[in-house]
Design an enzyme around this catalytic site. Structure first.
Site, PDB file in Angstrom:
ATOM      1  N   GLU A 220       0.826  -1.202   0.000  1.00  0.00           N
ATOM      2  CA  GLU A 220       0.000   0.000   0.000  1.00  0.00           C
ATOM      3  C   GLU A 220       0.862   1.254   0.000  1.00  0.00           C
ATOM      4  O   GLU A 220       0.361   2.355  -0.164  1.00  0.00           O
ATOM      5  CB  GLU A 220      -0.920   0.005   1.213  1.00  0.00           C
ATOM      6  CG  GLU A 220      -1.885  -1.168   1.254  1.00  0.00           C
ATOM      7  CD  GLU A 220      -2.752  -1.162   2.498  1.00  0.00           C
ATOM      8  OE1 GLU A 220      -3.842  -0.550   2.448  1.00  0.00           O
ATOM      9  OE2 GLU A 220      -2.342  -1.770   3.495  1.00  0.00           O
ATOM     10  N   SER A 240       7.074   4.474   3.101  1.00  0.00           N
ATOM     11  CA  SER A 240       8.111   4.661   2.093  1.00  0.00           C
ATOM     12  C   SER A 240       9.382   3.943   2.508  1.00  0.00           C
ATOM     13  O   SER A 240       9.770   3.961   3.679  1.00  0.00           O
ATOM     14  CB  SER A 240       8.401   6.160   1.914  1.00  0.00           C
ATOM     15  OG  SER A 240       9.415   6.368   0.963  1.00  0.00           O
TER      16      SER A 240
END
Length: 343
Positions: A220, A240
């Site tokens: 995701e 990230s």
């Protein structure tokens, strides 16, 4: 003698006759010496790493060469390609070295996306300088200097030329759709991504080239270039992982098996199996981490890079002091099996 890879493909040329991209539907890893010898005879290949543009007649001869050497899929494609008017190219890589042509670069990216090699499993040095920006459109790839004229031609013919993106790397699914995956927004997975069987990439998930997942994973967040995520791990929404491009370091970042990178979290060092970084916490290699024992008492303070590859760790931020803390992770992430039954 061993050889690295061989492939027949169709290519797109610009108006100057330069190949700007190539599609290889049936690449062959580690072709036999007998097959290479047959290719030499059919396509005029000599030696070394080469990209050869071939005629329809040579392509038909290649179909026989593939068939006689047990490469049925390549033989089938060669037979169809021989009747095509598209430019045809054969790439032979005797050794795994930095790509020297656009066709070689596209073959290496497709080797990764076909799961024939894993990220870091082939040399991609210099590929950014080799490839150039292309307009990827509903009418195929177009060299940027030619785009304005093509747009005018399309409009005057009553068509709308849609430009999906302008990039060196196209989206993976225009070349390869690996078995057993779900990708909600295909534009967010670049060619050269390795998407393991069972992986789900949600709408905001992203996988760069030379990066990806080993197997069943939930994506995701962002998997940057060079990063590999282990089986059973979850990259949360907005999370990230630091790559090695555009100012990143040289250390290869990875995530082990059954680990969780929480929503809006970040990772800048190689993380082991069964680890968790809580939501909103970005841990870089230089982050100072308070190591806690089972009673919650501080044992020592280390930099996160000192914990690289170690398993069963939970990283959190102390809500009162703001200090980054690490303690034993008592539960590994468990993915919802129903979300990953992709076949």
């Amino acid at each position: 003698m061993s050889f690295f890879a061989l492939a027949l493909g169709s290519a797109t040329k610009n108006r100057d006759g330069k190949i700007i991209e190539a599609f290889f539907p049936t690449p062959i890893l580690n072709p036999t010496a007998e097959l290479i010898a047959a290719v030499k005879q059919a396509a005029g290949y000599e030696q070394g790493n080469q990209s050869l543009e071939i005629t329809s007649e040579q392509c038909a001869a290649l179909a026989s060469a593939f068939e006689s050497n047990g490469q049925a899929a390549s033989a089938s494609f060669a037979s169809k390609a021989a009747a095509s008017e598209q430019p045809l190219v054969v790439v032979v890589l005797e050794s795994d070295e930095k790509p020297q042509s656009v066709a070689e670069g596209f073959l290496k990216l497709q080797l990764i996306s076909n799961r024939l090699v894993k990220p870091h499993g082939t040399v991609l040095d210099g590929i950014f300088g080799l490839l150039h920006n292309i307009a990827w459109t509903n009418e195929g790839p177009i060299d940027l200097p030619e785009l304005a004229d093509r747009q005018i031609e399309a409009r005057l013919a009553g068509r709308a030329l849609s430009v999906d993106c302008v990039d060196k790397f196209p989206k993976m699914v225009d070349y390869v759709v690996p078995a057993g995956v779900r990708i909600a927004d295909t534009s967010r997975v670049r060619l050269g991504a390795h998407v393991g069987e069972g992986t789900t990439v949600m709408h905001e998930g992203f996988i760069n080239f030379n990066a990806g997942t080993e197997g069943v994973s939930m994506v995701e967040g962002r998997i940057s270039a060079g990063v590999m995520v282990g089986e059973g791990s979850d990259i949360g929404g907005g999370a990230s992982i630091m790559g090695t491009l555009s100012g990143g370091g040289k250390v290869v970042i990875s995530i082990g098996e059954n680990s969780l990178l929480g929503a809006n979290a970040g990772l800048g060092f190689p993380m082991g199996d069964r680890c968790t970084i809580e939501s909103g916490l970005y841990v870089t290699s230089g982050t100072k981490v308070r190591m806690l024992d089972n009673s919650g008492q501080e044992v020592e303070v280390v930099k996160a890079r000192d914990l690289a590859g170690k398993s069963d760790l939970l990283f959190r931020r102390n809500s009162q002091t703001g200090a980054v803390e690490c303690l034993t992770n008592k539960s590994a992430v468990e993915l919802n099996s129903e979300l990953h039954s992709n076949n």
